[in-house]
Write an enzyme that holds these catalytic residues in place. Structure first.
Site, PDB file in Angstrom:
ATOM      1  N   SER A 139       9.632   4.007  -6.907  1.00 48.07           N
ATOM      2  CA  SER A 139       9.299   5.392  -6.580  1.00 48.07           C
ATOM      3  C   SER A 139       8.835   5.540  -5.130  1.00 48.07           C
ATOM      4  CB  SER A 139       8.248   5.900  -7.567  1.00 48.07           C
ATOM      5  OG  SER A 139       8.141   7.293  -7.535  1.00 48.07           O
ATOM      6  N   ASP A 151      15.850   3.084   7.306  1.00 48.67           N
ATOM      7  CA  ASP A 151      16.728   4.086   7.922  1.00 48.67           C
ATOM      8  C   ASP A 151      16.356   4.343   9.379  1.00 48.67           C
ATOM      9  OD1 ASP A 151      18.178   4.395   5.606  1.00 48.67           O
ATOM     10  OD2 ASP A 151      17.000   6.095   4.884  1.00 48.67           O
ATOM     11  N   LYS A 184      13.811   3.635  -9.204  1.00 53.16           N
ATOM     12  CA  LYS A 184      13.269   4.842  -9.829  1.00 53.16           C
ATOM     13  C   LYS A 184      13.301   5.960  -8.787  1.00 53.16           C
ATOM     14  CE  LYS A 184      10.601   7.418 -12.627  1.00 53.16           C
ATOM     15  NZ  LYS A 184      10.220   8.567 -11.779  1.00 53.16           N
TER      16      LYS A 184
END
Length: 710
Positions: A466, A477, A491
């Site tokens: 999560s 990124d 998740k």
């Protein structure tokens, strides 16, 4: 067993049947409240769930099959003829739920209950007659029957249960129990299951039905009964007194899904994900066998007041035979914010005779003291604030890079993941959240400036989920640092809790996406450099769950790249591989992971011949012991005589700095920090190698900068 005892039990059983048979045979029926709740749940799923669900015949087939799997997943109670009268539900389950017409669904459950009751009484009768403890046949028992066809004749199931009873007795015999103990333990198991069966209420049936309905859509959507809703509220407030472990059903067993960071079980170091709990006992008294027991009943046994002790009989995740259990003790406690606070350490790495200092900050969860924050207190505790303090301290210590350890971090407050990213980037987006209508909301860091802009690593594992995945994905990124470890949990969905007229529904309403546009759902975050792991992704993680929502993408957003670590990836992997080849702990992790997978694939049946079973078990454990002792020899440690000893010894010293005082230093291979415990702790190898990789990364960056200047 004595003749008197046998006769006494037979008489007692006969009296019980005479007195209670009308109640025992009573057919449970749905209540009006449950019928209404079913309609509300159906509407919630149709209009509120993230997925575009088509409640057609195909969905009905899936839901009906899932209902059967929950009732009798091993095809060991129901006959094909028991199911046939309810076969119309395979195409009509959707209509039944939307109309609140639950009579036939309850009828199928009642048929199952009758079969289960008859089977348990039959097993108890066999125990009264006395078991044949001759384990010399060449028979084998198939372990997993979830794909087996439904039996046509009762005699087929009689044969299956004859073998099952024999296996249950043999399993206990191999733990050195005598015949009387075996019979007593089996009687306790079957009588307990029979008692719980007779205590079944209509709410239990409704819960099973709704588990099938919601579970056919995604694994995180679920119905909570009024009782379960109260329990959920307690857990969310962190005031639950227990052991701090998330449990889930795994066939007839209860499995450890994950450990609460800073909780009693994690601090004790005696449980691991995928361990199976087969018995529970309090500080004093007998152990209660929980094989076949409902999950919520097992949870009730494990819960208790703070300071009390619970005993668990546990089969380790790496064990290939259920005879290899061990009893552990855990002192119940509450989980406080302090237990979950971020904490740091300094690790020294030697290169060319020169010491280098790297910082490691362990982040167990993404937390915030909401009460203090809402009250306007200036010094409220949060993950970001605590990590910021650790960064300042580590910078003063002169570290050349910082690793954030997010292993086993199951997530928490999304706002904290966003603000934590802001310590390492100069404002920008962090995550996209897409709802069922396709609307995308962008979250990010709005504060200018960074607290730390040096070399950064993020260490993750299969239990990083999560918010942890959002953080790791954003760092990757942005090109802001390296992600190390294993693929994360996957998740990537958001749930809300909605009230019903009867109970509550936890509903998947949205999905997380990285700023690159990739979902974190199902696939998780792939590390830049992979580490071996003993956590099997086929047993733990989103992709291991039935009907998990698929991975997909959305449009990426504009963001600034801070670096290009991928251009150094090949060199970093080569340097890591060279070290791992000479690292006894990494070689062990790689080989043990491969061996465990091979053993599970081979272990499809068990022998009912005592000597053959022992030979098979000893051969499997000999391979595991050999790997463990290879590791110990390379580390100069004393070898073990039994593989199970590795489990108890290996839990010592697996602290990763959690028990160290603020500012403490750890030197790789030192004896003054953790001594032999550090060498024993295979888990510690991840942290030490992460520091090595980050130092490689820092040096390669410096070399590149010098080349550019020239």
């Amino acid at each position: 067993m004595s003749l008197f005892a046998t006769l006494s039990r037979s008489v007692a059983l006969a009296v019980m049947l005479v007195v209670t048979s009308p109640a025992a045979l009573a057919q449970l029926e749905p209540t009006n409240e449950q019928r209404q709740a079913a309609v509300e749940i159906a509407d919630s799923l149709r209009y509120g769930h993230y997925a575009d669900i088509n409640f057609d015949e195909a969905w009905s087939q899936d839901a009906f099959q899932r209902y059967l799997d929950i009732l009798d997943g091993q095809r060991s109670y129901l006959l094909r003829s028991d199911i046939e009268p309810y076969r119309h539900l395979a195409t009509g389950m959707a209509d039944a739920i939307f109309e609140g017409d639950l009579d036939d669904v309850f009828g199928l459950y009642n048929a199952f209950s009758e079969r289960q009751r008859a089977r348990l009484e039959s097993l108890l009768a066999e125990l009264d007659e006395g078991l044949d403890f001759n384990f010399e046949s060449n028979e084998r028992l198939e372990i997993d029957r979830e794909d087996a066809p439904w039996a046509s004749r009762k005699s087929e199931l009689d044969e299956l249960w004859r073998k099952r009873l024999k296996n249950d007795a043999l399993t206990l015999a191999l733990t050195d129990q005598d015949n009387e103990q075996i019979e007593d333990n089996l009687r306790q198991r079957y009588e307990g299951q029979l008692t719980r069966l007779e205590q079944t209420e209509s709410e239990d049936i409704f819960g099973v039905l709704m588990a099938a309905v919601s579970g056919s859509i995604d694994p995180h959507t679920s119905y909570l009964s009024p009782r379960q809703g109260e329990s959920f509220d307690i857990q969310m407030s962190l005031s639950l007194e227990g052991i701090g472990a998330l449990l889930q059903s795994d066939g007839e067993y209860v499995k450890v899904a994950s450990l609460v960071p800073g909780g009693p079980a994690e601090r004790a170091g005696v449980l691991e994900p995928a361990d199976r709990i087969i018995a529970v006992g309090q500080e004093d008294g007998d152990m209660v066998n929980v094989v076949g027991m409902r999950l919520d009943n097992v949870v009730d046994l494990i819960r208790g007041p703070k300071g009390s002790i619970v005993r668990l009989d546990v089969v380790p995740a790496q064990a290939v035979d259920m005879t290899r259990s061990q009893t552990v003790e855990i002192t119940r406690d509450t989980v406080s914010l302090e237990d979950q606070a971020a904490h740091g350490e300094v690790i020294e790495v030697e290169r060319d005779g020169e010491p280098h200092r790297l910082g490691v900050i362990n982040v167990p969860t993404f937390y915030v003291d909401f009460d203090a924050w809402q009250a306007g207190e200036e010094e409220y505790r949060s993950t970001t604030r605590d990590v910021a303090k650790e960064i300042e301290r580590l910078k003063e210590e002169g570290v050349e890079g910082i690793v954030l350890d997010l292993r086993n971090n199951g997530g928490g407050a999304l706002q904290e993941a966003n603000s934590l990213i802001g310590l390492f980037i100069d404002r920008g987006p962090t995550v996209q959240v897409r709802d069922a209508q396709g609307r995308i909301q962008l979250y990010g860091d709005s504060e200018a400036g960074t607290l730390y802009d040096g070399p950064l690593g993020v260490l993750v594992n299969r239990l990083s989920a999560s918010a942890s995945e959002i953080f790791a994905g954003a760092i990757q990124d942005y090109g802001r640092g390296l992600v190390l470890g294993t693929s994360t949990f996957g998740k990537g969905t958001v749930q809300t809790l909605n009230e019903l007229s009867h109970g509550q529904i936890k509903l998947t309403r949205a999905k997380f996406y990285r700023i690159s546009g990739d979902s974190t759902q199902n696939r998780g975050v792939e590390p830049d450099i992979h580490f071996p792991s003993l956590i099997d992704p086929e047993r733990i993680g989103e992709s291991s769950l039935d009907n998990a929502l698929a991975w997909d993408t959305v449009q990426n957003v504009q963001y600034r790249r801070y670096g290009e670590p991928e251009t150094l990836q090949d060199k970093l992997i080569a340097q890591h591989a060279a070290r791992a080849q000479d690292n006894a702990n990494f070689r062990y992790l790689e080989r043990q992971s491969t061996l465990a997978r091979q053993l599970r694939e081979q272990h499809t049946s068990v022998s009912l011949n005592r000597e053959q079973r022992k030979r098979e078990m000893e051969a499997q454990e000999a391979e595991q012991l050999s790997l463990e002792n290879q590791r110990r020899r390379a580390l100069g440690l004393e070898e073990l005589d039994e593989w199970m000893d590795a489990r108890s010894e290996g839990t010592e010293g697996v602290t990763d700095g959690a028990e160290e005082t603020e500012g403490a230093e750890t030197t790789q291979g030192s004896e003054d920090a953790n001594g032999e415990d550090e060498a024993l702790a295979v888990d510690r190898a991840y942290v030490l190698e992460s520091a090595e990789i980050l130092l490689d990364y820092a040096h390669l960056q410096d070399t590149r900068r010098l080349a550019v200047k020239r």
